[in-house]
Design a protein around this motif. Structure first.
Motif, PDB file in Angstrom:
ATOM      1  N   SER A 184       3.600   1.807  -3.131  1.00  0.00           N
ATOM      2  CA  SER A 184       4.125   1.996  -4.488  1.00  0.00           C
ATOM      3  C   SER A 184       4.133   0.709  -5.310  1.00  0.00           C
ATOM      4  O   SER A 184       4.407   0.769  -6.512  1.00  0.00           O
ATOM      5  CB  SER A 184       5.551   2.569  -4.421  1.00  0.00           C
ATOM      6  N   LYS A 277       1.627   9.934  -1.408  1.00  0.00           N
ATOM      7  CA  LYS A 277       1.338   8.747  -2.219  1.00  0.00           C
ATOM      8  C   LYS A 277       0.014   8.124  -1.812  1.00  0.00           C
ATOM      9  O   LYS A 277      -0.751   7.640  -2.671  1.00  0.00           O
ATOM     10  CB  LYS A 277       2.472   7.733  -2.054  1.00  0.00           C
ATOM     11  N   ALA A 281      -2.780   6.819  -4.392  1.00  0.00           N
ATOM     12  CA  ALA A 281      -2.569   5.402  -4.692  1.00  0.00           C
ATOM     13  C   ALA A 281      -3.900   4.709  -4.959  1.00  0.00           C
ATOM     14  O   ALA A 281      -4.924   5.011  -4.353  1.00  0.00           O
ATOM     15  CB  ALA A 281      -1.857   4.716  -3.522  1.00  0.00           C
TER      16      ALA A 281
END
Length: 282
Positions: A184, A277, A281
């Motif tokens: 993240s 994610k 990503a």
């Protein structure tokens, strides 16, 4: 049909199921990360120094001023302390996991992995398994240091091994939080900082270093429902160490079961979020 035409058919790999392929790919990635760690020994060395410093500082600086079970005997506090230090050590490995994944993202390695015909979650699973192995080695060294300063497990080897299994399960669960953080953020430095910011309140607002019975009521309630506290309480029971909290909170009354349930819940939730994610990503 000639032998020449049969050869390619015989040499063709047998199809593998999704679970088998995911496990195989995860182990390959874990091996890659373990080889990388072995070639950078300072990563292991620095990972060992911090928990050893915590053991020495807390044992000899704070040991004589902590009241555990009605006594300020430093030897009692050292035995009280070690379950918390063990738990802190396995959870602080989270920051390293996040930084490693962020570094792979920064170098474009994750993009190359995603271009390969491999299971989607294998990269993250392999990374967390490699971190688990490194954490286990750190715990082994820490046990030696703990024995040198006077810590003892008095409930026998099987219960002690069960306690270490709970610790490693907690560390593995927290490594998935680190994986999500690593995916993240944009840089390894941000992953390291982000991995430590939330760890400090989790580890210190707990029963790891002080008796939660001496906390204010609202803070004690938070500490007793902290997943970290459940594992520490379970380890103290299994080690036979002092400081087992007497409480009406369910996790403190059933710490072994609570520790397992908390860890499994964290794995399920954060592995799902991390894999999701990972797919998007950049």
């Amino acid at each position: 049909m000639t032998a020449a035409t049969e050869a390619p058919r015989l040499a063709a790999p047998r199809p593998r199921g999704g679970v088998v392929q995911s496990l195989t790919d995860s182990l390959v990635v874990a091996r890659r990360n373990l080889i990388r760690m072995s070639r950078i020994p300072e990563m292991v060395i620095f990972g060992l120094i911090q928990p050893i410093m915590f053991v020495v500082l807390f044992s000899y600086v704070f040991g004589g001023s902590m009241n555990i079970g009605g006594t300020t005997d430093p030897s009692v506090y050292r035995n009280f302390l070690m379950a918390g230090i063990f738990a802190q050590t396995v959870t602080f490995a989270t920051a390293g996991a996040g930084a490693g994944i962020a570094d792979d993202m920064h170098k474009g390695l994750i993009d190359r992995f995603r271009s390969l015909p491999m299971a989607r979650g294998a990269v993250l699973t392999g990374r967390t398994l490699a971190d688990l192995v490194q954490t286990a080695l750190t715990v082994v060294v820490l046990v030696v240091v703990a024995l040198l300063v006077g810590w003892r497990a008095t409930e026998g080897l099987p219960k002690a091994l069960a306690a270490f299994a709970l610790l490693l399960l907690l560390g593995y669960a927290f490594s998935w939080i680190g994986a999500l953080i690593g995916l993240s953020v944009r840089t390894p430095e941000a992953a390291t900082s982000g991995g430590l910011i939330w760890l400090f309140p989790v580890t210190f607002v707990s029963n790891a270093f002080v008796d939660s019975e001496r906390m204010t009521p609202w803070l004690r309630h938070v500490a007793e429902w902290n997943p970290f506290s459940a594992t520490v309480q379970a380890c103290r029971e299994l080690f036979g160490n002092p400081g087992v909290t007497q409480s009406d909170a369910w996790p403190m009354q059933n710490p072994v079961l609570a520790s397992v349930l908390w860890s499994l819940l964290i794995i399920v939730v954060f592995r799902t979020l991390a894999v999701r994610k990972y797919r998007s990503a950049t």
